[in-house]
Design a protein around this motif. Structure first.
Motif, PDB file in Angstrom:
ATOM      1  N   LEU B 139       0.554  -1.026  -0.142  1.00  0.00           N
ATOM      2  CA  LEU B 139      -0.196  -0.019   0.037  1.00  0.00           C
ATOM      3  C   LEU B 139       1.027   1.675  -0.354  1.00  0.00           C
ATOM      4  O   LEU B 139       1.389   1.628   1.013  1.00  0.00           O
ATOM      5  N   PRO B 141       0.720   4.833  -1.504  1.00  0.00           N
ATOM      6  CA  PRO B 141      -0.385   5.992  -2.171  1.00  0.00           C
ATOM      7  C   PRO B 141       0.508   6.871  -2.593  1.00  0.00           C
ATOM      8  O   PRO B 141       1.386   7.743  -2.449  1.00  0.00           O
ATOM      9  N   LEU B 144      -2.210  12.541  -2.307  1.00  0.00           N
ATOM     10  CA  LEU B 144      -2.938  13.116  -1.066  1.00  0.00           C
ATOM     11  C   LEU B 144      -4.149  12.375  -1.398  1.00  0.00           C
ATOM     12  O   LEU B 144      -5.308  12.197   0.270  1.00  0.00           O
ATOM     13  N   GLY B 147      -3.194   9.143  -0.142  1.00  0.00           N
ATOM     14  CA  GLY B 147      -2.363   8.891   0.888  1.00  0.00           C
ATOM     15  C   GLY B 147      -4.345   9.341   1.658  1.00  0.00           C
ATOM     16  O   GLY B 147      -4.169   8.499   2.729  1.00  0.00           O
ATOM     17  N   SER B 148      -5.131   9.695   1.714  1.00  0.00           N
ATOM     18  CA  SER B 148      -6.157   9.943   2.352  1.00  0.00           C
ATOM     19  C   SER B 148      -7.190   8.757   2.578  1.00  0.00           C
ATOM     20  O   SER B 148      -7.332   8.327   3.956  1.00  0.00           O
ATOM     21  N   LEU B 150      -6.198   5.678   2.284  1.00  0.00           N
ATOM     22  CA  LEU B 150      -5.862   4.578   2.832  1.00  0.00           C
ATOM     23  C   LEU B 150      -5.343   4.683   4.438  1.00  0.00           C
ATOM     24  O   LEU B 150      -5.305   4.222   5.074  1.00  0.00           O
ATOM     25  N   ALA B 151      -6.031   6.412   4.335  1.00  0.00           N
ATOM     26  CA  ALA B 151      -5.697   6.678   5.988  1.00  0.00           C
ATOM     27  C   ALA B 151      -7.230   6.018   6.391  1.00  0.00           C
ATOM     28  O   ALA B 151      -7.158   5.100   8.087  1.00  0.00           O
ATOM     29  N   HIS B 154      -6.848   2.311   6.817  1.00  0.00           N
ATOM     30  CA  HIS B 154      -5.878   2.375   8.822  1.00  0.00           C
ATOM     31  C   HIS B 154      -7.030   2.218   9.837  1.00  0.00           C
ATOM     32  O   HIS B 154      -6.903   1.125  10.845  1.00  0.00           O
TER      33      HIS B 154
END
Lengths: 311, 311
Positions: B139, B141, B144, B147-148, B150-151, B154
């Protein structure tokens, strides 16, 4: 040296400054000549020696925005989090801290902030192989707390990648020091030494990487003052097993920590140690305390708190 | 079948129901006999056939809490996000959507909600190897936006791991369909066919995994109705290169898409295709459209919008 030039007069906003690590932040920042602003729910201190205290709940985003607009900090060192022992690993408060951290970062960037340093955790890494390395160790958080910290890493890392702001993320390993919560490992060992009551170690050969909280705090300041980008392990780079840790606590206490030893057969993570090349060579940080001198400092503090004759 | 039993009468809260995928959600939910509640900033529709519309800005967390307390949904299907073409990949609004998604999830869990399904993206994966597999692909990314997303993965993955709530995350690959923004790939190809104006493909052999938005919507509903936990790729599992895609668009348009072909030498991600075993075998979802029939449906819609004689 370069750090001082870079930071003299710089406006730095600090959160979590009254915490276990945060209490070691202000001295090093003042030594660099920064203009330090502290946000705190209940500011315990009065303004002093270049430190200004502002009362604000970080979950009150409108309040944060108004304060940030007035201060307009260039640097943000964000350590605040809910770390209530026994609760924080699974607490839904983690969701709130992710939100408030992103709100804080967003407002900081909109107010012209240049560099963010935040507090990550060793628990973001998979613990199936050691040492944990910033570049290659898989990121596999095994708790809501660790997943929440890793979530922030992913957002802020990508935010900085597009040039909006500088960003570094200090991944903290295992800490000890004065003012630690009494139910944590080293305080429990100190207490066992004081009372000469036996302490059961389920995994006596379990190896971890320990660093004094004052050195973690100083490392955060060094990271903030550097231009290093991305994740940096904040640790000693050295592994110590629990029996040896107890031995050093006993040595500092001038007695022994009475131990009952379990077996390590069922320990899923026998070794968690950090690779610290980035911290040493890029941030150019060297800890002040060895494990021995750090534990002596810590044990001394506990004995001052409780009295040497407490048994 | 099992889905229907499970979902009949279940209270489902949907966000993003007026979006490109979301518009395909309500039909399948109604077919399952759910009591469907839609949150929308500007509810365009009146309540009908078991769908109730509620006006609320998802960034107004107090408003969301009040609404959630009144509805007390058992299922949450959260598709809303800011996806303004040309902006959303790098927009700071991504930070706001992470916050509002976590607030939504937190409130949902506190109000007794049982299962959350959210929308992830293929861009959470490293694209250096295909197919992208939920269990093994790293993973990583690269924006942004990714990444957001994927955040959120998690945080919500760890939240569900501690038993607070069921959770699945549909990772969407490459979509097309009616109502797509005109600057996106398939609409641009349709337009090139209509006007017989040449379209330059920089990477004509670039392979991607395309699925009709109606199938993506239906897959989200199937995922919600299942008890599958974790990330599931929502895709066809088949790769098609850009030249072939243009060929199929031309076929559906009854003409050719005039192309100018570049070289693929500098394409860092020549192939992005999904592994879809989880979707097929665990969620038991099969798309209604093939790529050919899906493109025919899409081209027909565009021609109805613009008129066949638009050249």
């Amino acid at each position: 040296m370069g750090f001082t030039d870079l930071m003299t007069g710089a406006r730095v906003l600090v959160t979590g400054a009254t915490g276990f690590v945060g209490r070691h932040i202000l001295g090093p920042l003042q030594a660099l000549g920064c203009e330090v602003h502290v946000i705190s729910r209940r500011p315990a201190n009065h303004d002093s020696r270049g430190v200004r205290y502002h009362e604000c709940d970080l979950h009150n985003h409108a309040g944060v925005a108004s304060l940030m607009g007035a201060i307009r900090p260039e640097h943000l060192l964000h350590l605040a989090w809910d770390v209530t022992p026994g609760e924080y690993i699974t607490s839904l408060e983690n969701l709130r801290w992710v939100q408030s951290t992103l709100a804080l970062a967003h407002i900081f960037v909109e107010c012209g902030g240049r560099r963010i340093v935040g507090a990550g955790t060793a628990a973001e890494y998979s613990w199936h192989k050691s040492p944990c390395d910033e570049a290659t160790t898989p990121l596999v958080p095994d708790s809501l707390y660790a997943g929440s910290k890793l979530a922030l890493w992913h957002v802020l890392d990508r935010l900085s990648a597009q040039g909006s702001v500088g960003f570094a993320w200090g991944r903290v390993f295992f800490m000890f020091g004065p003012h630690e919560a009494p139910e944590r490992l080293v305080p429990v060992m100190v207490d066992a030494a004081r009372r000469q009551q036996s302490l059961t170690l389920r995994h006596p050969t379990q190896v971890r990487d320990y660093l004094h909280a004052a050195d973690v705090g100083a490392a955060f300041v060094a990271l903030l003052a550097s231009d290093v980008q991305g994740a940096v392990n904040l640790a000693s780079g050295e592994g110590t097993d629990l029996s040896a840790l107890a031995g050093l606590v006993g040595e500092a206490a001038g007695t022994e920590v009475p131990l009952e030893l379990g077996s390590t057969l069922d320990d899923p993570h026998p070794v968690v140690v950090a690779e610290v090349t980035r911290l040493r060579e890029e941030v150019r940080f060297t800890p002040r305390f060895s494990l021995r001198s750090g534990l002596r400092d810590t044990v001394d503090w506990w004995f001052r708190q409780h009295g040497n004759a407490g048994t």
